[in-house]
Design an enzyme around this catalytic site. Structure first.
Site, PDB file in Angstrom:
ATOM      1  N   THR A  77      22.431   4.426  62.161  1.00 19.83           N
ATOM      2  CA  THR A  77      23.511   3.958  62.403  1.00 19.83           C
ATOM      3  C   THR A  77      23.833   3.936  63.896  1.00 19.83           C
ATOM      4  O   THR A  77      23.896   2.828  65.162  1.00 19.83           O
ATOM      5  CB  THR A  77      24.526   3.624  62.101  1.00 19.83           C
ATOM      6  OG1 THR A  77      25.197   5.447  61.532  1.00 19.83           O
ATOM      7  CG2 THR A  77      24.578   3.312  60.129  1.00 19.83           C
ATOM      8  N   HIS A  90      11.256   5.679  50.534  1.00 18.60           N
ATOM      9  CA  HIS A  90      11.356   4.372  50.210  1.00 18.60           C
ATOM     10  C   HIS A  90      10.603   3.878  51.022  1.00 18.60           C
ATOM     11  O   HIS A  90      10.420   2.366  50.836  1.00 18.60           O
ATOM     12  CB  HIS A  90      12.956   3.962  50.596  1.00 18.60           C
ATOM     13  CG  HIS A  90      14.077   4.535  49.435  1.00 18.60           C
ATOM     14  ND1 HIS A  90      14.863   5.001  49.583  1.00 18.60           N
ATOM     15  CD2 HIS A  90      13.636   5.461  48.123  1.00 18.60           C
ATOM     16  CE1 HIS A  90      15.921   5.051  48.498  1.00 18.60           C
ATOM     17  NE2 HIS A  90      15.179   5.419  47.801  1.00 18.60           N
ATOM     18  N   CYS A 141      -0.119  -6.159  50.516  1.00 16.66           N
ATOM     19  CA  CYS A 141       0.349  -7.352  49.077  1.00 16.66           C
ATOM     20  C   CYS A 141       0.312  -6.938  47.697  1.00 16.66           C
ATOM     21  O   CYS A 141      -0.266  -5.705  47.050  1.00 16.66           O
ATOM     22  CB  CYS A 141      -1.610  -7.765  49.022  1.00 16.66           C
ATOM     23  SG  CYS A 141      -1.798  -9.353  48.172  1.00 16.66           S
ATOM     24  N   CYS A 194      -3.753  -7.321  45.482  1.00 15.12           N
ATOM     25  CA  CYS A 194      -4.611  -6.817  45.744  1.00 15.12           C
ATOM     26  C   CYS A 194      -4.163  -5.544  46.561  1.00 15.12           C
ATOM     27  O   CYS A 194      -5.242  -4.789  46.872  1.00 15.12           O
ATOM     28  CB  CYS A 194      -5.801  -7.423  47.052  1.00 15.12           C
ATOM     29  SG  CYS A 194      -5.277  -7.399  48.077  1.00 15.12           S
ATOM     30  N   SER A 239      24.157   8.007  50.703  1.00  7.98           N
ATOM     31  CA  SER A 239      25.336   7.862  50.717  1.00  7.98           C
ATOM     32  C   SER A 239      25.423   9.258  48.914  1.00  7.98           C
ATOM     33  O   SER A 239      26.215   9.178  48.065  1.00  7.98           O
ATOM     34  CB  SER A 239      25.947   6.952  49.913  1.00  7.98           C
ATOM     35  OG  SER A 239      24.913   6.540  49.295  1.00  7.98           O
TER      36      SER A 239
END
Length: 246
Positions: free
Chosen positions: A22, A117, A125, A128, A192
């Site tokens: 941030t 993540h 894609c 594929c 968090s």
């Protein structure tokens, strides 16, 4: 006290969340000024089923990717402090929930960064599996494409990130689990700690004897397990703690 713990630890694993970025101008998701706090519809857009079934959602998401503040963001003092911690020889790994690539941009060793993540720096894609540097795909938006398909198979593309409803990559999360289990101090920064299974890495570390230090502006579900909790700005407190340790 925390600086001494860092100095005495031979293996420190760091978990970073949106809060560390941030101060680089990238808004978090669940904070008072978070993206999803201000616009609950944006959270729904991060669901894979919505993305796959709703062409308008994909078009809106592609515009959001193109305009994301991460493209102009620079690492801040918090990111740079973790580079200094790595140089001291104490850093086991950085497990990051962030997708912005700022740890790498700050100079952290890519092999020590576990992006649970995924990354927004590539497109993938969903048919594929082809991965393409994201700027190449975003350039097609400027040429008029609103939902650029895979140039190889025509499949739907998205950022190479984990959306709600998608499983974490097993090999990536396994590496994160090892880093949590093998550390002496687990430092959770700017998260968090509300998203599982990543938040549960705190418990993995504690159950194997590691100290838990949480640096976050708001309370987290794991505060009760923490040996220390810091509410100060990350860009201020991390450099101080690392300088005390090194």
């Amino acid at each position: 006290m925390i600086g001494e713990w860092l100095r005495d630890a031979s293996a420190v694993t760091v978990l970073t969340g949106a809060g560390i970025s941030t101060e680089s101008g990238i808004p978090d998701f669940r904070g008072p000024q978070g993206v999803w706090t201000k616009d609950p519809k944006a959270e729904a857009m991060a669901t894979i089923d919505v993305y796959l079934s709703d062409p308008e959602a994909r078009r809106r998401t592609w515009r959001s990717r193109r305009d994301h503040p991460a493209w102009g963001a620079e690492p801040n003092a918090g990111h740079r402090a973790l580079v200094d911690l790595e140089k001291s020889g104490r850093l086991r790994a950085i497990i990051t929930q962030n997708i912005d690539g700022l740890h790498q941009k700050a100079g952290s060793e890519p092999d020590r960064i576990i992006e649970v993540h995924g990354t927004m720096l590539d497109a993938e894609c969903l048919v594929c599996g082809l991965r393409t540097p994201m700027p190449e795909v975003l350039a097609r938006l400027d040429l008029g494409e609103e939902d650029p398909e895979c140039l190889t198979c025509g499949g739907i593309q998205k950022s190479a990130t984990i959306s709600f409803g998608q499983a974490l990559r097993p090999e990536v999360f396994a590496a994160a689990e090892r880093a949590a289990r093998e550390c002496e101090l687990f430092l959770a920064v700017g998260s968090s700690l509300g998203v599982q299974p990543v938040a549960g890495l705190c418990l993995e570390a504690v159950e194997r004897g590691a100290r838990l230090v949480i640096v976050n502006a708001q309370e987290t579900p794991y505060d009760r397990l923490a040996d220390a909790i810091v509410r100060e700005p990350i860009g201020t407190v991390l450099p101080t703690l690392v300088s005390e340790a090194c």
